[in-house]
Motif scaffolding. Structure first.
Motif, PDB file in Angstrom:
ATOM      1  N   MET A 114       0.810  -1.221   0.000  1.00 37.52           N
ATOM      2  CA  MET A 114       0.000   0.000   0.000  1.00 37.52           C
ATOM      3  C   MET A 114       0.844   1.272   0.000  1.00 37.52           C
ATOM      4  O   MET A 114       0.484   2.258  -0.632  1.00 37.52           O
ATOM      5  N   GLU A 115       2.009   1.243   0.691  1.00 38.78           N
ATOM      6  CA  GLU A 115       2.866   2.433   0.729  1.00 38.78           C
ATOM      7  C   GLU A 115       3.396   2.779  -0.665  1.00 38.78           C
ATOM      8  O   GLU A 115       3.604   3.948  -0.994  1.00 38.78           O
ATOM      9  N   ASP A 116       3.635   1.751  -1.474  1.00 40.90           N
ATOM     10  CA  ASP A 116       4.176   1.980  -2.816  1.00 40.90           C
ATOM     11  C   ASP A 116       3.211   2.795  -3.667  1.00 40.90           C
ATOM     12  O   ASP A 116       3.618   3.573  -4.521  1.00 40.90           O
ATOM     13  N   LYS A 117       1.922   2.600  -3.434  1.00 41.29           N
ATOM     14  CA  LYS A 117       0.930   3.331  -4.220  1.00 41.29           C
ATOM     15  C   LYS A 117       0.982   4.829  -3.924  1.00 41.29           C
ATOM     16  O   LYS A 117       0.792   5.653  -4.813  1.00 41.29           O
ATOM     17  N   VAL A 118       1.240   5.174  -2.667  1.00 40.48           N
ATOM     18  CA  VAL A 118       1.359   6.594  -2.314  1.00 40.48           C
ATOM     19  C   VAL A 118       2.662   7.159  -2.866  1.00 40.48           C
ATOM     20  O   VAL A 118       2.699   8.243  -3.452  1.00 40.48           O
ATOM     21  N   ARG A 119       3.738   6.380  -2.707  1.00 42.65           N
ATOM     22  CA  ARG A 119       5.053   6.841  -3.165  1.00 42.65           C
ATOM     23  C   ARG A 119       5.054   7.124  -4.678  1.00 42.65           C
ATOM     24  O   ARG A 119       5.674   8.068  -5.149  1.00 42.65           O
ATOM     25  N   ALA A 120       4.339   6.301  -5.416  1.00 43.67           N
ATOM     26  CA  ALA A 120       4.348   6.417  -6.874  1.00 43.67           C
ATOM     27  C   ALA A 120       3.737   7.727  -7.373  1.00 43.67           C
ATOM     28  O   ALA A 120       4.036   8.155  -8.487  1.00 43.67           O
ATOM     29  N   VAL A 121       2.889   8.334  -6.553  1.00 45.67           N
ATOM     30  CA  VAL A 121       2.221   9.548  -7.026  1.00 45.67           C
ATOM     31  C   VAL A 121       2.635  10.797  -6.259  1.00 45.67           C
ATOM     32  O   VAL A 121       2.253  11.907  -6.629  1.00 45.67           O
ATOM     33  N   ALA A 122       3.391  10.617  -5.186  1.00 49.30           N
ATOM     34  CA  ALA A 122       3.730  11.766  -4.325  1.00 49.30           C
ATOM     35  C   ALA A 122       4.736  12.700  -5.022  1.00 49.30           C
ATOM     36  O   ALA A 122       5.514  12.265  -5.858  1.00 49.30           O
TER      37      ALA A 122
ATOM     38  N   VAL B  43      -0.610   3.680 -14.001  1.00 49.93           N
ATOM     39  CA  VAL B  43      -1.317   4.927 -14.266  1.00 49.93           C
ATOM     40  C   VAL B  43      -0.857   6.060 -13.343  1.00 49.93           C
ATOM     41  O   VAL B  43      -1.502   7.100 -13.277  1.00 49.93           O
ATOM     42  N   SER B  44       0.292   5.859 -12.677  1.00 53.75           N
ATOM     43  CA  SER B  44       0.685   6.831 -11.657  1.00 53.75           C
ATOM     44  C   SER B  44       0.989   8.210 -12.232  1.00 53.75           C
ATOM     45  O   SER B  44       0.752   9.213 -11.572  1.00 53.75           O
ATOM     46  N   ARG B  45       1.498   8.285 -13.479  1.00 56.03           N
ATOM     47  CA  ARG B  45       1.773   9.618 -13.998  1.00 56.03           C
ATOM     48  C   ARG B  45       0.471  10.414 -14.211  1.00 56.03           C
ATOM     49  O   ARG B  45       0.448  11.629 -14.072  1.00 56.03           O
ATOM     50  N   TYR B  46      -0.624   9.707 -14.498  1.00 52.07           N
ATOM     51  CA  TYR B  46      -1.922  10.385 -14.630  1.00 52.07           C
ATOM     52  C   TYR B  46      -2.408  10.885 -13.260  1.00 52.07           C
ATOM     53  O   TYR B  46      -2.963  11.972 -13.137  1.00 52.07           O
ATOM     54  N   ILE B  47      -2.192  10.060 -12.255  1.00 47.86           N
ATOM     55  CA  ILE B  47      -2.648  10.445 -10.916  1.00 47.86           C
ATOM     56  C   ILE B  47      -1.808  11.607 -10.389  1.00 47.86           C
ATOM     57  O   ILE B  47      -2.318  12.518  -9.743  1.00 47.86           O
ATOM     58  N   ARG B  48      -0.512  11.585 -10.700  1.00 47.15           N
ATOM     59  CA  ARG B  48       0.336  12.725 -10.311  1.00 47.15           C
ATOM     60  C   ARG B  48      -0.186  14.015 -10.939  1.00 47.15           C
ATOM     61  O   ARG B  48      -0.205  15.062 -10.305  1.00 47.15           O
ATOM     62  N   ALA B  86      -9.090  18.541 -12.675  1.00 47.72           N
ATOM     63  CA  ALA B  86      -8.214  17.370 -12.619  1.00 47.72           C
ATOM     64  C   ALA B  86      -8.645  16.331 -13.660  1.00 47.72           C
ATOM     65  O   ALA B  86      -7.812  15.754 -14.370  1.00 47.72           O
ATOM     66  N   HIS B  87      -9.933  16.109 -13.754  1.00 47.80           N
ATOM     67  CA  HIS B  87     -10.493  15.166 -14.724  1.00 47.80           C
ATOM     68  C   HIS B  87     -10.100  15.562 -16.149  1.00 47.80           C
ATOM     69  O   HIS B  87      -9.603  14.740 -16.918  1.00 47.80           O
ATOM     70  N   GLU B  88     -10.287  16.821 -16.483  1.00 44.94           N
ATOM     71  CA  GLU B  88      -9.998  17.284 -17.838  1.00 44.94           C
ATOM     72  C   GLU B  88      -8.509  17.160 -18.160  1.00 44.94           C
ATOM     73  O   GLU B  88      -8.122  16.885 -19.308  1.00 44.94           O
ATOM     74  N   SER B  89      -7.662  17.344 -17.139  1.00 41.49           N
ATOM     75  CA  SER B  89      -6.215  17.314 -17.377  1.00 41.49           C
ATOM     76  C   SER B  89      -5.747  15.949 -17.890  1.00 41.49           C
ATOM     77  O   SER B  89      -4.745  15.865 -18.610  1.00 41.49           O
ATOM     78  N   LEU B  90      -6.460  14.872 -17.524  1.00 46.44           N
ATOM     79  CA  LEU B  90      -6.059  13.549 -17.999  1.00 46.44           C
ATOM     80  C   LEU B  90      -6.293  13.392 -19.508  1.00 46.44           C
ATOM     81  O   LEU B  90      -5.522  12.721 -20.198  1.00 46.44           O
ATOM     82  N   PHE B  91      -7.347  14.026 -19.989  1.00 47.10           N
ATOM     83  CA  PHE B  91      -7.587  13.992 -21.440  1.00 47.10           C
ATOM     84  C   PHE B  91      -6.517  14.800 -22.171  1.00 47.10           C
ATOM     85  O   PHE B  91      -6.082  14.424 -23.257  1.00 47.10           O
ATOM     86  N   SER B  92      -6.078  15.889 -21.553  1.00 43.65           N
ATOM     87  CA  SER B  92      -5.043  16.708 -22.193  1.00 43.65           C
ATOM     88  C   SER B  92      -3.712  15.954 -22.276  1.00 43.65           C
ATOM     89  O   SER B  92      -2.840  16.297 -23.068  1.00 43.65           O
ATOM     90  N   MET B  93      -3.561  14.899 -21.455  1.00 42.27           N
ATOM     91  CA  MET B  93      -2.370  14.050 -21.524  1.00 42.27           C
ATOM     92  C   MET B  93      -2.518  12.946 -22.565  1.00 42.27           C
ATOM     93  O   MET B  93      -1.606  12.137 -22.751  1.00 42.27           O
ATOM     94  N   GLY B  94      -3.698  12.841 -23.174  1.00 39.43           N
ATOM     95  CA  GLY B  94      -3.901  11.834 -24.203  1.00 39.43           C
ATOM     96  C   GLY B  94      -4.836  10.704 -23.834  1.00 39.43           C
ATOM     97  O   GLY B  94      -5.140   9.851 -24.670  1.00 39.43           O
ATOM     98  N   ALA B  95      -5.294  10.656 -22.587  1.00 36.32           N
ATOM     99  CA  ALA B  95      -6.227   9.594 -22.203  1.00 36.32           C
ATOM    100  C   ALA B  95      -7.509   9.717 -23.016  1.00 36.32           C
ATOM    101  O   ALA B  95      -7.951  10.815 -23.336  1.00 36.32           O
ATOM    102  N   LYS B  96      -8.087   8.574 -23.384  1.00 38.78           N
ATOM    103  CA  LYS B  96      -9.315   8.586 -24.182  1.00 38.78           C
ATOM    104  C   LYS B  96     -10.543   8.198 -23.358  1.00 38.78           C
ATOM    105  O   LYS B  96     -11.662   8.442 -23.746  1.00 38.78           O
ATOM    106  N   ARG B  97     -10.284   7.586 -22.208  1.00 41.17           N
ATOM    107  CA  ARG B  97     -11.391   7.231 -21.319  1.00 41.17           C
ATOM    108  C   ARG B  97     -10.908   7.421 -19.887  1.00 41.17           C
ATOM    109  O   ARG B  97      -9.869   6.878 -19.511  1.00 41.17           O
ATOM    110  N   VAL B  98     -11.657   8.174 -19.110  1.00 43.02           N
ATOM    111  CA  VAL B  98     -11.260   8.474 -17.737  1.00 43.02           C
ATOM    112  C   VAL B  98     -12.436   8.184 -16.812  1.00 43.02           C
ATOM    113  O   VAL B  98     -13.561   8.612 -17.070  1.00 43.02           O
TER     114      VAL B  98
END
Lengths: 122, 122, 122, 122
Positions: A114-122, B43-48, B86-98
């Motif tokens: 679970m900690e890895d999931k936070v680290r990946a986006v922090a 998908v961590s870069r999208y969540i970041r 935040a939702h819209e920003s994922l489409f601007s990264m190229g996501a087609k379904r969010v």
């Protein structure tokens, strides 16, 4: 904008299931939120009871957040079994209607906890 | 069973909106989870990116958990507006379904902040 | 604003568990939504497979909606067991990451079935 | 196992926004579930009120299910705005604590409406 540290208790089964990690390499991470409907606006004693039941379950790692409890386990069945017990415990306290949400994220292409999931986006 | 401390960054708007707390006495607490579907298992870069957008929003307090981001604000509209961006920003990264989930807990009979919810059940 | 009728298939276990209704008087209603992450934007074949597994389970009543499948059962354990099987079936199709949400509404002060919940608010 | 038809009212804004469909080709589908906490176990009058507010909103298509209301709109902002109004209406009825869940599925690589999502998996 600046950040501060919020420390929260992460609850672990003892002993740490490190061998099983080595064996399978992945673990299921889930999130559980439960409350009774119709028992007043303050429901924290019900949530404390649900948490008590989760803590009794074998092999779960737990983290309490403001909106839910994060649960990590080796198998989904361990989570489902603990959730079922926690759910039933609210009725034993007198609740007549209980709602819960369980969200499960099960990833099997990569080792993580679970900690890895936070680290990946922090 | 034993416990350890897990420290996580709680992100605050600066300055702390302490006056507004004094004025209304309650705050909305929510939980937001978002991901693209069809952009691979990582998908961590999208969540970041979603988090970056949330951090830009005025007046939000955020806490990242393994399964979601907890958001506290004075008004629901502040949360909805940040979530939309935040939702819209994922489409601007190229996501087609969010897909996203927003859970809101709005309590107006009692002063509390996100930390109080954890304290009440710990 | 005007209304039209949308007809959807409600799937029943055969025979209808009418005796068990008479015995306990209440039934658990839940909602289940599942999808793989990282298998493209079109995930309907995975959802069809999950539905196939749910239909095989004994004693469930199902209704497919645009966002989820509503499940009614006599016991929560029947729902959890079917959900676990459906979840696992997506990995057997090759998915590497699977997310699901299960929301449960368990009310024990009143007889009702899933249709009653719609009727009460229509 | 056999199937029967369950007919439910699908509520449409009038006139049907067919031109906008032609223009963009995709629409946002969401699911909304709301209830007060602490107002008894029967909360259907609150849900009826929330539905009344959703029906007043321009351009939404709605379908009531046993666990939620499915909402389709051209823009996410239309959904968020209607949800905010519905949420506030429960407080105007006297509720002191209101929880809701909004799940959004926004797909922009393919034309579809809420019925298409059911058809794809049936």
């Amino acid at each position: 904008m600046f950040g501060i540290l919020a420390c929260q208790q992460l609850i672990l089964a003892s002993p740490e299931p490190s061998e099983s990690m080595a064996r399978k390499g992945y673990r299921v991470v889930a999130e559980f939120s439960i409350h009774p409907i119709g028992e007043g606006t303050s429901v924290s004693r019900y949530i404390r009871r649900a948490l008590t039941e989760l803590k009794k379950a074998e092999g779960l790692r737990l983290q309490v957040t403001p909106m839910a409890t994060v649960i990590e386990a080796e198998e989904l069945s361990d989570i489902l079994s603990a959730v079922e017990t926690a759910h039933e415990s609210l009725f034993s306290m007198g609740a007549k209607r209980v709602d819960f949400i369980l969200r499960v994220d099960d990833r099997r292409d990569k080792e993580r906890r679970m900690e890895d999931k936070v680290r990946a986006v922090a």
